[in-house]
Scaffold this motif. Structure first.
Motif, mmCIF file in Angstrom:
data_model
loop_
_atom_site.group_PDB
_atom_site.id
_atom_site.type_symbol
_atom_site.label_atom_id
_atom_site.label_comp_id
_atom_site.label_asym_id
_atom_site.label_seq_id
_atom_site.Cartn_x
_atom_site.Cartn_y
_atom_site.Cartn_z
ATOM 1 N N GLU A 1 0.870 -1.241 0.040
ATOM 2 C CA GLU A 1 0.008 -0.026 0.105
ATOM 3 C C GLU A 1 0.793 1.309 0.106
ATOM 4 N N GLY B 1 -5.861 13.701 2.771
ATOM 5 C CA GLY B 1 -6.756 13.912 2.321
ATOM 6 C C GLY B 1 -6.994 13.447 0.550
ATOM 7 N N VAL C 1 -8.203 1.487 0.243
ATOM 8 C CA VAL C 1 -7.359 0.336 -0.565
ATOM 9 C C VAL C 1 -7.605 -0.877 0.027
ATOM 10 N N GLU D 1 -16.345 9.921 9.949
ATOM 11 C CA GLU D 1 -15.003 9.534 9.050
ATOM 12 C C GLU D 1 -14.786 10.610 8.473
ATOM 13 N N LYS E 1 -11.228 12.567 8.672
ATOM 14 C CA LYS E 1 -10.654 12.810 7.616
ATOM 15 C C LYS E 1 -10.221 14.120 7.083
ATOM 16 N N LEU F 1 -7.430 15.652 9.146
ATOM 17 C CA LEU F 1 -6.035 15.184 9.078
ATOM 18 C C LEU F 1 -5.666 15.465 7.616
ATOM 19 N N GLU F 2 -6.481 16.118 6.606
ATOM 20 C CA GLU F 2 -6.273 16.132 5.055
ATOM 21 C C GLU F 2 -5.044 16.722 4.685
ATOM 22 N N GLY G 1 -3.493 4.060 3.602
ATOM 23 C CA GLY G 1 -4.509 2.764 3.666
ATOM 24 C C GLY G 1 -4.845 2.658 5.152
ATOM 25 N N LEU H 1 -6.337 5.464 6.891
ATOM 26 C CA LEU H 1 -8.019 5.568 6.880
ATOM 27 C C LEU H 1 -8.877 4.685 7.363
ATOM 28 N N ARG H 2 -7.998 3.377 7.522
ATOM 29 C CA ARG H 2 -8.794 2.363 8.409
ATOM 30 C C ARG H 2 -8.881 2.758 9.810
ATOM 31 N N LEU I 1 -9.248 5.538 10.854
ATOM 32 C CA LEU I 1 -10.260 6.783 11.117
ATOM 33 C C LEU I 1 -11.534 5.969 10.881
ATOM 34 N N SER I 2 -11.624 5.093 10.089
ATOM 35 C CA SER I 2 -12.928 4.322 9.892
ATOM 36 C C SER I 2 -13.471 3.693 11.429
#
Lengths: 720, 161
Positions: A622, A658, A663, B121, B125, B128-129, B139, B142-143, B145-146
């Motif tokens: 990734e 952002g 993925v 979420e 995001k 933290l963008e 990856g 983002l998981r 944050l989910s």
């Protein structure tokens, strides 16, 4: 499977592991931890061979003194070299230890077992002795050699409770010491000052420099055109360096060649070699000639990839301490032993008097400024004997002077017959040197490859690259496609006198080559009305490659373009170096309101053989994908006749959180197969998948990176 | 020149003109805050200043006078519930590779949850963008944050992975 070179070079068992600390098996390796979780994988491998719980294993710090000599941590080679060596060493150790225990207990070795906590059991009964009772001072005899066997015990994945090479919690809290955080007694802080031109001499006199430095409360060291300031208080040094950078006078020796990188690659003096079975050969490059008579379709495409930065989040740094006539260095280098030799050569001291210890650094994606910062620090330390010196590069230093990823031009031509089969494939890749690290055992490839070396004396110039001859290396890495065509013409061309200092960036030539190969495959499929996946599969004989690609296909939507045309998928596939991990990637893009391309989602499928640490493998795949996404959509190093002009994150935009997408990564389980390197496997396929998605979305074959709104507009407007 | 840092008042008169990060790292031994650019461009160095996520690499100690500063080292004490949730999620997803960006990520995640406990979420995001992770750990991030968004009703902290 062959005995790895690491074992040939380091055959003694004692080099690899020892038991002098009760309760711990100490493993030694010459490969460093970069954040790729290599050291945890080694612990898993060792634990499986020894039958121990992974918490008993510990990898010691990597240093030029002691431990095996394994060169550089590069090329996705680590698990296949040091991993295999550690495995064999542990298997040999197990046999040796059980034999010792058998003698001690008056039993036969086959009735004895090592328990997970290191105790020895005899037919399931405790014997009261442990591994740590068996060897004098916990060391194997000096003459005990590692026995090589290809058999292995597949390591189990790390248990959830395993803290890892480095504990995630401590890492996230910033509790581990990076080079940038080092504290040594009596330490001085230092900053180097580099010229505003790529090729320049320092004209300010020593007297003037001394006045300037004293006025800002710092001391300075000057050797030729190398100039650094140092002092006890870091921010005082930072302010002084900023001031002196404006005040020092430099004379430009000559301008760097300007102009577009693709024009320079097309026109520059060059050395071209045909590549056969992955190796450049000393033969005449066959002429391209006319397409075959049976060709019903011929396509020519040129792909252009600009100079790119490693751009580690933290600029390079090093600490050095001259104690008497011994030099100690702490560095985030990829190679402690080559660096030791290169530093010794640059400073004119005996290698035995130099010790380099690896300390963790910010992310490493190839040959960055780490080794250069080590020489910079050593030069200041030599000037201040007895005081440790911590020297840090600034963001401007890093962008301006790190050896960057070379620009590439890929010229392809391919033809199909009336049945839609590829009957001709020609691919020439043109680029600068991809491997400009120090190789001190080779003439003229040692100290001169450290940046400060050329500043120390007038008349010294940057080293010139020579064509690399190794299998799938440099410009010709993945030049030969992972498909099977009737006729193949592959040429690698090293172009000379290019503007910038270049070296290895993650996947080297593979990213550009796979981008071009996969773009051509898409174009041929589209022009001949064939499905892009089916087209690839019909030209592939590699069974595991087919499984990988089919596994990706199963995870993609049937339509590659969404019903309303607002988003599209692209595919990229390669087997890294045609001998490491297989990787197929699907990337989905959409067009945002500001006409920028945005990632919507991605799927990665990979076959890396036995995955020692599946989560670490996914992290690498990734990570490589998002790095490639940044190359595809944003990154372009710009330069003029004075060098790099993109000196910060605004002028050199990179992918931020952002911009990222969800993925999914799927590893094809291959228990029992050898483990294969994955660190660079996703870069080429990721780059290709994104560019192919953009091409499908905008119905235009993009061949030049990055795909910024301006570049897209330019490409569409100038299309014939 | 007093600042409240991780719950304690610190006198930093001599360092008034220093960027806050230098005072944290070199005076107070708080080296968890990392420097990436010293241009306020990368978010590696963010701290919470009166609850707002703020870079510390350019603005000086004087600029932060009188503010309540929380660094990565102080998150577990100053925001224990949010910290426990964030660190559990980070560990479960193994989001750190080289780790250099992580203190900044942690500060931003905890800061956002402290001000907006029910953050979605998308909101996480957005907070933290601008953060850069050059290892491309997006990856796993983002998981992470989910997980945080999905767990917002569950106050239980998991053991670190």
């Amino acid at each position: 499977m062959e005995r790895p070179a690491s074992l040939a070079r380091n055959p003694a068992l004692d080099t690899w592991l020892s038991l002098e600390v009760h309760g711990r098996v100490l493993l030694r390796t010459g490969k460093v931890e970069l954040g790729q979780r290599l050291h945890r994988a080694l612990r898993m491998i060792a634990a499986a061979e020894l039958g121990l719980h992974p918490s008993c294993l510990q990898v010691t710090e990597v240093s030029s003194d002691g431990g095996p000599d394994e060169g550089y941590t590069v090329g996705s080679n680590s698990l296949e070299s040091t991993g295999e060596a550690v495995r064999a060493a542990c298997a040999t150790a197990r046999t040796t230890l059980l034999a010792c225990a058998a003698v001690r207990l008056g039993a036969t070795a086959d009735t004895l077992c090592i328990k997970p906590d290191g105790g020895i059991s005899h037919q399931d009964d405790d014997t009261g002795i442990t591994l740590w009772d068996l060897l004098p001072e916990g060391r194997f005899p000096r003459d005990a050699m590692v026995e090589w066997t290809a058999d292995y015990t597949p390591p189990a994945p790390p248990p959830a409770s395993d803290p890892g090479s480095y504990d995630q919690r401590r890492l996230a809290l910033g509790q581990y010491e990076y080079v940038q955080d080092l504290r040594l007694p009596g330490m001085l802080h230092a900053r180097v000052i580099r010229p505003p031109h790529l090729h320049a001499l320092l004209e300010t006199t020593d007297g003037a420099a001394a006045e300037l430095a004293a006025a800002r409360g710092v001391d300075f060291v000057r050797k030729g055109s190398f100039f650094a300031v140092y002092g006890e208080e870091e921010f005082v040094v930072v302010r002084a360096a900023s001031y002196l950078a404006r005040k020092l006078q430099w004379r430009r020796i000559r301008p760097a060649p300007g102009g577009d990188f693709a024009d320079l690659l097309r026109s520059g003096a060059r050395v071209s070699l045909p590549v056969v079975d992955g190796i450049p050969v000393d033969e005449t490059v066959p002429a391209l000639g006319d397409p075959p008579a049976e060709a019903s379709l011929t396509v020519s495409l040129d792909f252009e990839k600009p100079y790119l930065l490693h751009g580690s989040l933290g600029p390079s740094a090093a600490a050095a301490w001259m104690m008497g006539d011994e030099l100690r260095v702490w560095s985030h280098t990829q190679g402690v032993r080559p660096l030791r030799l290169a530093l010794a050569g640059a400073l004119g001291i005996e290698p035995a008097r130099v010790q380099v210890t690896h300390v963790r650094g910010p992310g490493c994606y190839g040959h960055n400024g780490a080794d250069d910062a080590a020489l910079d620090a050593a030069l200041v330390a030599a000037h201040c004997p007895g005081r440790p010196v911590l020297l840090k590069w600034t963001r401007d230093d890093e962008h301006g002077w790190e050896p960057c990823g070379p620009a590439m031009l890929m010229a392809l031509r391919a033809s199909l017959d009336t049945a839609g089969q590829i009957i001709e494939w020609s691919h020439e890749s043109m680029s600068d040197g991809h491997i400009m690290r120090a190789f001190p055992q080779l003439a003229d490839q040692g100290a001169s490859r450290l940046l400060a070396w050329r500043f120390l004396e007038p008349g010294r110039s940057a080293p010139s690259p020579v064509p690399i001859r190794a299998h799938h290396a440099g410009i010709h890495r993945n030049l030969e496609p992972g498909y099977d065509f009737g006729s193949l013409r592959t040429v690698k061309t090293l172009v000379r006198d290019l503007p910038l200092r270049t070296s290895s960036l993650r996947s080297l030539g593979a990213a550009g080559n796979v981008l071009a190969i996969e773009g051509m495959m898409e174009e041929l499929a589209e022009q001949s009305g064939q499905d892009p996946l089916a087209f690839r599969l019909r030209h592939m004989a590699d069974a595991r490659g087919k499984v990988t690609l089919e596994a990706l296909a199963a995870r993609l939507p049937r339509r590659m373009v969404s019903a309303n045309g607002s988003s599209a998928w692209g595919i990229g596939y390669a087997r890294y170096k045609n001998e490491k991990a297989w990787c197929a990637i699907g990337a989905e893009l959409e067009l945002a309101d500001d006409t920028s391309l945005r990632l919507r989602s991605a799927v990665i499928v990979a076959d890396c053989g036995h995955a020692v640490d599946p989560q670490a493998v996914s992290a690498q795949l990734e990570g490589g994908f998002f790095q490639a996404a940044s190359w595809a959509l944003l990154e372009e190093l710009r330069y003029d006749e004075d060098g790099v002009v993109t000196r910060d994150w605004e002028s050199y935009p990179v992918l931020r959180l952002g911009d990222a997408c969800r993925v999914q990564t799927h590893l094809i389980g291959r228990p029992g197969e050898r483990w294969l390197g994955v660190g660079e496997a996703s870069c080429g396929p990721g780059l290709a998948a994104i560019v192919n998605a953009a091409s499908r979305l905008l119905q235009f074959r993009f061949t030049r990176l990055p795909l910024t709104p301006d570049n897209i507009r330019q490409a569409l407007l100038t299309a014939p | 020149m007093k600042l409240r840092i991780n719950g304690e008042w610190q006198g930093l008169e001599a360092e008034a003109g220093w960027p806050l990060a230098y005072a944290l790292r070199n005076r107070l031994d708080l080296t968890g805050t990392k420097l990436g650019c010293e241009l306020e461009q990368c978010r590696a160095c963010v701290v919470l200043a009166d609850g707002h996520c703020t870079p510390s690499c350019v603005r000086t100690v004087a600029d932060f006078r009188g503010r309540n500063i929380v660094t990565v080292e102080g998150l577990s004490r100053e925001h224990p519930e949010e910290f426990a949730r964030v660190i559990a999620a980070v560990c479960a997803e193994q989001a750190a590779q080289c780790g250099y960006c992580m203190p900044g990520m942690l500060v931003a995640m905890v800061g956002k949850l402290a001000s907006t406990p029910e953050a979605s979420e998308e909101e996480l995001k957005a907070a933290l963008e601008s953060h850069i992770c050059r290892c491309g750990s997006y990856g796993a991030l983002l998981r992470t944050l989910s997980r945080l968004a999905a767990e917002k009703d569950d106050g239980t902290a998991c053991q670190p992975g």
